[in-house]
Scaffold this active site. Structure first.
Site, PDB file in Angstrom:
ATOM      1  N   SER C  45     -23.731  57.912 161.868  1.00 26.80           N
ATOM      2  CA  SER C  45     -24.680  57.520 162.908  1.00 26.80           C
ATOM      3  C   SER C  45     -24.670  56.019 163.117  1.00 26.80           C
ATOM      4  CB  SER C  45     -26.090  57.978 162.508  1.00 26.80           C
ATOM      5  OG  SER C  45     -26.133  59.386 162.395  1.00 26.80           O
ATOM      6  N   LYS C 164     -26.234  64.474 152.372  1.00 29.00           N
ATOM      7  CA  LYS C 164     -26.899  63.203 152.632  1.00 29.00           C
ATOM      8  C   LYS C 164     -28.196  63.509 153.370  1.00 29.00           C
ATOM      9  CE  LYS C 164     -26.535  58.854 155.214  1.00 29.00           C
ATOM     10  NZ  LYS C 164     -25.967  58.195 156.404  1.00 29.00           N
ATOM     11  N   SER C 166     -31.240  61.743 155.195  1.00 32.80           N
ATOM     12  CA  SER C 166     -31.491  60.405 155.741  1.00 32.80           C
ATOM     13  C   SER C 166     -32.911  60.126 156.158  1.00 32.80           C
ATOM     14  CB  SER C 166     -30.572  60.176 156.946  1.00 32.80           C
ATOM     15  OG  SER C 166     -29.244  59.974 156.524  1.00 32.80           O
ATOM     16  N   GLY C 189     -30.110  58.830 152.102  1.00 32.66           N
ATOM     17  CA  GLY C 189     -29.538  58.205 153.287  1.00 32.66           C
ATOM     18  C   GLY C 189     -30.459  57.164 153.880  1.00 32.66           C
TER      19      GLY C 189
END
Lengths: 303, 303, 303, 303
Positions: C45, C164, C166, C189
């Site tokens: 991202s 992960k 986030s 994350g």
């Protein structure tokens, strides 16, 4: 009891030192008696219900009951978190002379407020209430929303007469109308959705905006019922900025300031609600600048 | 007053016919007195605060005050929507002998509960309360959350001593710890976040899970403080299913049923909360199947 | 492959006229090669993955692969809305030489992304991917979150190695750790949650903050592993304002500006992302004012 | 170009092995050509836009362009996360012969999609697009919503012609109509809100429901325009269960199955979207049981 028209959810006036100002409330009601409003909700969200003691609620209900004109429909807001306390308040409101009760969804225990829990709550209340029950869906305050399926099940109870839907969710209101009997009364609870709601079969509306613009709110309904959809649309669009900026965004404090500007007694909200800042007052003044003259013209045309 | 350890937010026992069962409450407290819990919260969310009348709150506060051991810290949940009523309850709790109050955010008028409104509310309460104030953030129930910036401003008030953060938001709790003085006490309010919270500097925790697993909850704290991070992690992980499935998902009804299983008096919740279904009871039983023996072993090791 | 330590999700540098600046990317990687980071995520991202064409993704993967030091773990972000396109990208990344892939949840069709649909998606991807798959939960961007139960089911697949998470949801990460095998690697994350995550058993972390503060991020991990929980906490708390104000609130544009300040090439984001305003730049500068000197000291102590 | 009527957002047919079935698409369009639909959206959300490659998008646009009757308005869905790629697609759609483009809000970087960023994105697209731009608000998929104020600012751009609002938010659509010029075309994007939207001045609607019930959807519009508000309401209410249970809850997979039942080619969705389960198919069948005969009757009355 047919709620075909517009009702106002009355504000609760406070004196400067904080107590309920019953005289101001009676004065307001006397003036509303001369408007086309078909009735009043006593101690709804706009009435700062959650900020009043149980004793104050009784005083307010009595004051409105005593000062309301005979032709006005009187609905008491009685919804509490506890089923038992909600029932107790329904009984008191009935004893005072109210025609119906408006019962918002309990909501504090969000994970526990399943469809099953809400259904049992409303059935218990409706079984015990001496007067008809209106459901009250206001997710912007409660954080929960009833589904059309749940409302359809509740609509089979003989003492549940309708619903106020206050989030402007027209598709939900349409589904409710589609899935309930013809005599179940669906009411809009947001002035920004009233014409959309009428178009899909809503019976009427309970509008915070009607606390300071009762004539214009009623005009939307009247024009629609007369088949004048162009006028209904024109008035509906004209009130949108006031509905959003005053009622939705500023809440009871905004409604009260607008009432002060419209010749009613608004006064301060009760803490933790804050009175408007100067900048907020200017926003309200701007939103009202063309509406108050329009309302005056509408008032004159009635007399 | 240092809240270094685990407190339980006591449930409010009801008799079958619905009244508050003060004798059962006293029995529970007598048993909690023999656990490592450092104190009790009387009438928090788990105590079904929003379902009690004002008179019942006084009865519960008195019963807990009278039956608590002398070394237990007593905190009263006093947060109401109205600033004035919140202050009145803080004074009553102080008069009864409580050491501090826990004040949840008012939340019904969501658009009005700006940082400014919340700051003024808490400052007014803290100015008037005879005993220290703990802020209480529980967005899963209230729909609003305080920012770390707001908490940091409130932490400058000499009568605001800390905060309970109940949503398991460890980053928010960390920001609060980073931006407040060292003596401002940040407390976890969710058993699923307690070790994460301790790792970034939380003082302790107030845990619904401690109503039926007081020893295991305390063991997480004790192991952590002793520098035994492996044991702390092991116990933390072991209680996660119970924390989510019983406390978070089933609320007071789940906590009460688990208390019944653990030898306390749980009993029914008050409507509109529903008692557990058989399937829900099986879920609780499964979540407890290894924890209750572990708790018994922990208890034995204390004596 | 063990992800025990901190990885950075590399930004994608753009030249002033908008094309991908591969030379700047190689320069950045050369510098990261000299930090304690254990590896890189290419096109996550923070790498503005959703703003790159398929051809640009290949270029970026190749450039990072070629410039990364031999001891760095290389993970390619390959998650797309389509299962087929996700698989195609996993194969390309494997062919280029990546060690693993990071696959975010598809999310556009929110009502269709049931646990069943997500499970089938990930199983299809893991069946076809030549290299291990890491799940990627980032609800603040996608609007959906995987449950621990779903992750536990997916963890049984031999080619799914970890996750992960986030959003800083430490309780969710804890539940995942509790319900998956010991070799399933849970990664934080969000830099604001890293110590909380480590305390409940996370293997490591992938942190946007590490794009401009790789040494400090690594120090949190190193201190924790060394049993120095006090130092770990101190560093964790010190980076919180930067984590929230730069990474969480300003996103890739903020990370890139901070990189410019830290001696890397950040450059502009790609539209519709806007470059920082002057006021936003001042916020970043303030958040970095004590951290950059601390990072320099940490860097010196390594050499 | 006036969008006064109902358009369908065409589904993208896939063959069993997964490729785009252009022949089936042409067959569907040939049949839609004989309905009262005024036009088609090619590759909107219902067209599974996010699951198609760039090359497939061109194929679909061409196939629809070639098979559409001359009197149908053709709108291409061209919104991508990247401003640059969105512009490139607008140009390709214009070159193929589309009349307008529909551009959904970029949304992955939610904290970055401020009103300022969205305004700049849309102005850049509208500056570069050879054909008029329609804004596209679909918060149930994107997680973000444009405000009426932002739309009013964008409506001043000479190449921005209107908006599709797909969440059924009638108050928002009303505010948009109130605050934009009379020739700005507000379109409903949800069949459950179409009559409410028309009542406050919407020009028309783009309805997933029209993929399998084009005649009934058009009948709502026709009845309303003819001043027959009772018939309009009756048809509106009759389609609500299908709108919610098929379009809103089951998405493209549901629409496609319903198309199969209505004599079009629906076929499977593309993964990760799942085909309907048997139970879901029964739900669709039940929702269609009275509507398909009504649609056939409406069709007969047209010829």
């Amino acid at each position: 009891m047919k709620l075909q028209g517009i009702l106002a959810p009355l504000t609760t006036p406070f004196a400067v030192e904080g107590s309920v100002a019953l005289d101001k409330l009676r004065d307001n009601v006397a003036r509303y008696n001369r408007t086309p409003l078909i009735g009043y909700v006593a101690i709804g969200s706009t009435g700062e219900s959650v900020l009043l003691t149980s004793g104050e609620a009784d005083q307010v209900w009595n004051a409105i009951r005593e000062s309301a004109a005979a032709d006005k429909i009187l609905i008491a807001g009685t919804g509490m978190e506890s089923t038992g306390e909600t029932i107790a308040r329904c009984r008191r409101a009935a004893a005072i002379g109210y025609h119906a009760v408006l019962v918002k969804t309990p909501h504090y225990f969000k994970s526990g407020m399943t469809a099953e829990a809400l259904e049992k709550h409303y059935r218990s209340v409706a079984d015990a209430s001496p007067i008809p029950v209106f459901l009250y869906n206001i997710p912007q305050n409660t954080g929960i929303s009833m589904s059309a399926d749940l409302v359809a099940r509740l609509a089979t109870h003989p003492n549940i007469s309708g619903i106020k839907e206050s989030s402007g969710n027209v598709p939900l209101l349409a589904e409710i109308i589609q899935s309930t009997p013809a005599d179940f009364q669906a009411l809009a609870g947001s002035a920004s959705a009233v014409l959309g709601a009428l178009s899909i079969g809503a019976a009427g509306a309970i509008l915070g905006l009607a606390c300071f613009l009762p004539e214009l709110c009623s005009d939307i309904y009247t024009a629609w019922r007369a088949g004048d959809s162009a006028s209904a649309k024109e008035i509906q669009l004209s009130v949108l900025p006031a509905s959003r900026k005053i009622v939705a965004e500023l809440g009871p404090a905004g409604v009260k300031y607008a009432m002060d500007r419209a010749g009613y007694y608004g006064g301060p909200p009760r803490p933790p609600l804050l009175p408007l800042t100067d900048a907020q007052k200017q926003t309200v003044d701007a939103a009202l600048s063309t509406l108050l003259p329009a309302a005056a013209a509408a008032r004159d045309s009635l007399h």
